[in-house]
Motif scaffolding. Structure first.
Motif, mmCIF file in Angstrom:
data_model
loop_
_atom_site.group_PDB
_atom_site.id
_atom_site.type_symbol
_atom_site.label_atom_id
_atom_site.label_comp_id
_atom_site.label_asym_id
_atom_site.label_seq_id
_atom_site.Cartn_x
_atom_site.Cartn_y
_atom_site.Cartn_z
ATOM 1 N N LEU A 193 -6.099 6.299 4.974
ATOM 2 C CA LEU A 193 -4.936 5.782 5.699
ATOM 3 C C LEU A 193 -5.244 5.626 7.175
ATOM 4 C CD1 LEU A 193 -2.248 8.129 4.114
ATOM 5 C CD2 LEU A 193 -2.934 5.857 3.368
ATOM 6 N N SER A 194 -4.644 4.638 7.781
ATOM 7 C CA SER A 194 -4.726 4.483 9.230
ATOM 8 C C SER A 194 -3.347 4.044 9.727
ATOM 9 C CB SER A 194 -5.784 3.459 9.621
ATOM 10 O OG SER A 194 -5.468 2.185 9.121
ATOM 11 N N PHE A 195 -3.056 4.434 10.936
ATOM 12 C CA PHE A 195 -1.749 4.148 11.507
ATOM 13 C C PHE A 195 -1.925 3.453 12.841
ATOM 14 C CE2 PHE A 195 -1.518 7.946 8.916
ATOM 15 C CZ PHE A 195 -0.501 7.604 8.036
ATOM 16 N N ARG A 196 -1.068 2.506 13.093
ATOM 17 C CA ARG A 196 -1.102 1.815 14.379
ATOM 18 C C ARG A 196 -0.645 2.758 15.477
ATOM 19 N NH1 ARG A 196 1.851 -3.410 11.991
ATOM 20 N NH2 ARG A 196 0.069 -4.199 10.857
ATOM 21 N N ALA A 205 0.835 -1.210 0.000
ATOM 22 C CA ALA A 205 0.000 0.000 0.000
ATOM 23 C C ALA A 205 0.867 1.256 0.000
ATOM 24 C CB ALA A 205 -0.943 -0.007 1.200
ATOM 25 N N VAL A 206 1.929 1.235 0.790
ATOM 26 C CA VAL A 206 2.850 2.372 0.827
ATOM 27 C C VAL A 206 3.462 2.591 -0.556
ATOM 28 C CG1 VAL A 206 5.076 3.154 1.726
ATOM 29 C CG2 VAL A 206 3.365 2.230 3.282
ATOM 30 N N GLU A 207 3.907 1.522 -1.179
ATOM 31 C CA GLU A 207 4.505 1.642 -2.514
ATOM 32 C C GLU A 207 3.492 2.149 -3.533
ATOM 33 O OE1 GLU A 207 7.631 1.420 -3.667
ATOM 34 O OE2 GLU A 207 8.217 1.211 -1.574
ATOM 35 N N PHE A 208 2.251 1.681 -3.435
ATOM 36 C CA PHE A 208 1.214 2.140 -4.352
ATOM 37 C C PHE A 208 1.014 3.644 -4.220
ATOM 38 C CE2 PHE A 208 -3.154 3.317 -5.193
ATOM 39 C CZ PHE A 208 -3.324 2.863 -6.484
ATOM 40 N N LEU A 209 0.876 4.116 -2.987
ATOM 41 C CA LEU A 209 0.663 5.548 -2.783
ATOM 42 C C LEU A 209 1.875 6.361 -3.206
ATOM 43 C CD1 LEU A 209 -1.245 5.745 0.600
ATOM 44 C CD2 LEU A 209 -2.114 6.245 -1.692
ATOM 45 N N ARG A 210 3.048 5.867 -2.892
ATOM 46 C CA ARG A 210 4.272 6.581 -3.227
ATOM 47 C C ARG A 210 4.398 6.790 -4.737
ATOM 48 N NH1 ARG A 210 9.874 5.540 -3.772
ATOM 49 N NH2 ARG A 210 9.553 3.319 -3.991
ATOM 50 N N ARG A 211 3.825 5.897 -5.491
ATOM 51 C CA ARG A 211 3.906 5.966 -6.951
ATOM 52 C C ARG A 211 2.691 6.642 -7.579
ATOM 53 N NH1 ARG A 211 7.033 0.644 -8.564
ATOM 54 N NH2 ARG A 211 8.171 0.340 -6.635
ATOM 55 N N ASN A 212 1.703 6.985 -6.783
ATOM 56 C CA ASN A 212 0.458 7.559 -7.279
ATOM 57 C C ASN A 212 0.622 9.075 -7.432
ATOM 58 O OD1 ASN A 212 -2.146 8.900 -7.074
ATOM 59 N ND2 ASN A 212 -2.999 6.875 -6.684
ATOM 60 N N PRO A 213 0.547 9.600 -8.656
ATOM 61 C CA PRO A 213 0.763 11.040 -8.864
ATOM 62 C C PRO A 213 -0.217 11.925 -8.093
ATOM 63 C CG PRO A 213 0.709 9.874 -10.971
ATOM 64 C CD PRO A 213 0.317 8.889 -9.911
ATOM 65 N N ALA A 214 -1.463 11.518 -7.990
ATOM 66 C CA ALA A 214 -2.451 12.326 -7.267
ATOM 67 C C ALA A 214 -2.105 12.387 -5.779
ATOM 68 C CB ALA A 214 -3.853 11.759 -7.473
ATOM 69 N N TYR A 215 -1.709 11.262 -5.211
ATOM 70 C CA TYR A 215 -1.310 11.256 -3.808
ATOM 71 C C TYR A 215 -0.067 12.117 -3.596
ATOM 72 C CZ TYR A 215 0.566 9.872 0.670
ATOM 73 O OH TYR A 215 1.083 9.915 1.935
ATOM 74 N N ARG A 216 0.896 11.991 -4.484
ATOM 75 C CA ARG A 216 2.131 12.767 -4.354
ATOM 76 C C ARG A 216 1.847 14.262 -4.400
ATOM 77 N NH1 ARG A 216 6.835 9.525 -7.323
ATOM 78 N NH2 ARG A 216 7.698 11.611 -7.304
ATOM 79 N N ARG A 217 0.931 14.685 -5.280
ATOM 80 C CA ARG A 217 0.558 16.108 -5.340
ATOM 81 C C ARG A 217 -0.145 16.535 -4.058
ATOM 82 N NH1 ARG A 217 -0.729 14.601 -10.602
ATOM 83 N NH2 ARG A 217 -2.913 14.334 -10.026
ATOM 84 N N ASP A 218 -1.060 15.710 -3.583
ATOM 85 C CA ASP A 218 -1.800 16.029 -2.361
ATOM 86 C C ASP A 218 -0.855 16.110 -1.166
ATOM 87 O OD1 ASP A 218 -3.943 16.572 -0.685
ATOM 88 O OD2 ASP A 218 -4.721 14.526 -0.701
ATOM 89 N N TYR A 219 0.066 15.170 -1.078
ATOM 90 C CA TYR A 219 1.047 15.160 0.016
ATOM 91 C C TYR A 219 1.915 16.422 -0.033
ATOM 92 C CZ TYR A 219 4.849 13.543 3.016
ATOM 93 O OH TYR A 219 5.781 13.435 4.008
ATOM 94 N N ALA A 220 2.413 16.769 -1.216
ATOM 95 C CA ALA A 220 3.250 17.967 -1.364
ATOM 96 C C ALA A 220 2.458 19.228 -1.013
ATOM 97 C CB ALA A 220 3.794 18.056 -2.785
#
Length: 69
Positions: free
Chosen positions: A65-68, A24-39
């Motif tokens: 997303l959820s975190f332990r 899941a982390v790798e998927f998001l890291r490679r997702n352009p929309a997520y990368r723009r939102d994160y930035a």
């Protein structure tokens, strides 16, 4: 890992060894929309436009997303 190496044999082998959360982390890291939102989220925090905790929580909600604890 630079995006140019995402389809290499080594990258594929790495992905095949990941558990669900790692994939899941790798998927998001490679997702352009997520990368723009994160930035965008980081810029808003840096400019003081949004509380860091609130901004991160909103980002997590938008992307499911959820975190332990």
């Amino acid at each position: 890992m630079p995006t140019s190496f995402w389809r290499s044999d080594d990258a594929i082998a790495h992905l095949n060894r990941l558990d669900r959360s790692g994939f899941a982390v790798e998927f998001l890291r490679r997702n352009p929309a997520y990368r723009r939102d994160y930035a965008r989220t980081l810029r808003r925090i840096a400019r003081g436009e949004e509380d860091p905790d609130d901004a991160r929580s909103a980002l997590a909600r938008r992307w499911g997303l959820s975190f332990r604890s």
